[in-house]
Design a protein around this motif. Sequence first.
Motif, short mmCIF file in Angstrom:
data_model
loop_
_atom_site.label_atom_id
_atom_site.label_comp_id
_atom_site.label_asym_id
_atom_site.label_seq_id
_atom_site.Cartn_x
_atom_site.Cartn_y
_atom_site.Cartn_z
N LYS A 199 -7.85 3.55 -8.46
CA LYS A 199 -7.37 2.37 -7.60
C LYS A 199 -6.91 2.27 -6.30
CE LYS A 199 -5.31 0.60 -12.11
NZ LYS A 199 -4.30 0.24 -12.74
N LEU A 200 -6.50 3.46 -5.91
CA LEU A 200 -6.05 3.70 -4.41
C LEU A 200 -7.56 3.74 -3.59
CD1 LEU A 200 -3.31 6.34 -4.33
CD2 LEU A 200 -3.05 3.82 -3.99
N ASN A 255 0.65 -1.19 0.04
CA ASN A 255 -0.07 0.01 -0.14
C ASN A 255 0.97 1.32 0.23
OD1 ASN A 255 -2.29 -1.57 -0.03
ND2 ASN A 255 -2.59 -1.24 2.11
N ARG A 256 2.00 1.17 0.94
CA ARG A 256 2.68 2.49 0.62
C ARG A 256 3.30 2.68 -0.59
NH1 ARG A 256 7.40 1.75 5.33
NH2 ARG A 256 8.29 3.37 3.89
N TYR A 257 3.80 1.58 -1.46
CA TYR A 257 4.42 1.82 -2.60
C TYR A 257 3.37 2.35 -3.73
CZ TYR A 257 5.80 0.42 -7.29
OH TYR A 257 6.18 0.32 -8.53
N TYR A 258 2.18 1.82 -3.73
CA TYR A 258 1.11 2.28 -4.55
C TYR A 258 0.69 3.72 -4.10
CZ TYR A 258 -0.07 -2.51 -5.99
OH TYR A 258 0.11 -3.72 -6.69
N HIS A 259 0.71 3.91 -3.01
CA HIS A 259 0.43 5.39 -2.44
C HIS A 259 1.54 6.29 -2.74
CE1 HIS A 259 -1.69 7.99 1.15
NE2 HIS A 259 -1.73 8.69 -0.24
N LYS A 260 2.66 6.17 -2.58
CA LYS A 260 3.90 6.89 -2.99
C LYS A 260 3.95 7.12 -4.48
CE LYS A 260 7.56 9.30 -1.87
NZ LYS A 260 7.56 10.73 -1.60
N THR A 261 3.50 5.98 -5.06
CA THR A 261 3.71 6.07 -6.87
C THR A 261 2.79 7.14 -7.20
OG1 THR A 261 4.41 3.91 -6.82
CG2 THR A 261 3.60 4.71 -8.94
N ALA A 262 1.53 7.14 -6.92
CA ALA A 262 0.34 7.89 -7.23
C ALA A 262 0.54 9.32 -6.79
CB ALA A 262 -1.04 7.32 -6.51
N ARG A 263 1.14 9.49 -5.60
CA ARG A 263 1.47 10.66 -5.14
C ARG A 263 2.52 11.59 -5.78
NH1 ARG A 263 1.80 9.21 0.65
NH2 ARG A 263 4.11 9.37 0.43
#
Length: 85
Positions: A57-58, A21-29
């Motif tokens: 997706k997030l 989740n941290r990876y997906y969130h950071k990528t989106a940010r």
Amino acid sequence: MANHKSALKRIRQNEARRLRNRYYHKTARTAVKVLRNEEDKKVASEQLPKVISLIDKLAKKNIIHKNKASNLKSKLTKHVNSLGY
């Protein structure tokens, strides 16, 4: 520390999910930040659907709240529409 086998497994699962989740969130940010800094309307218009897809997706996976996702998408769309050629 947990003693039950199922609790130990739950700890492992939670850690793996947290990192994912941290990876997906950071990528989106990062994608949002890149889009906000974009000056060219044509390039920004091409990036917008990809960034909106990441945000959706997030929200779908409850990494961010659905209202936050809506607010982000709205602000980004306004930003892209306000850019000059």
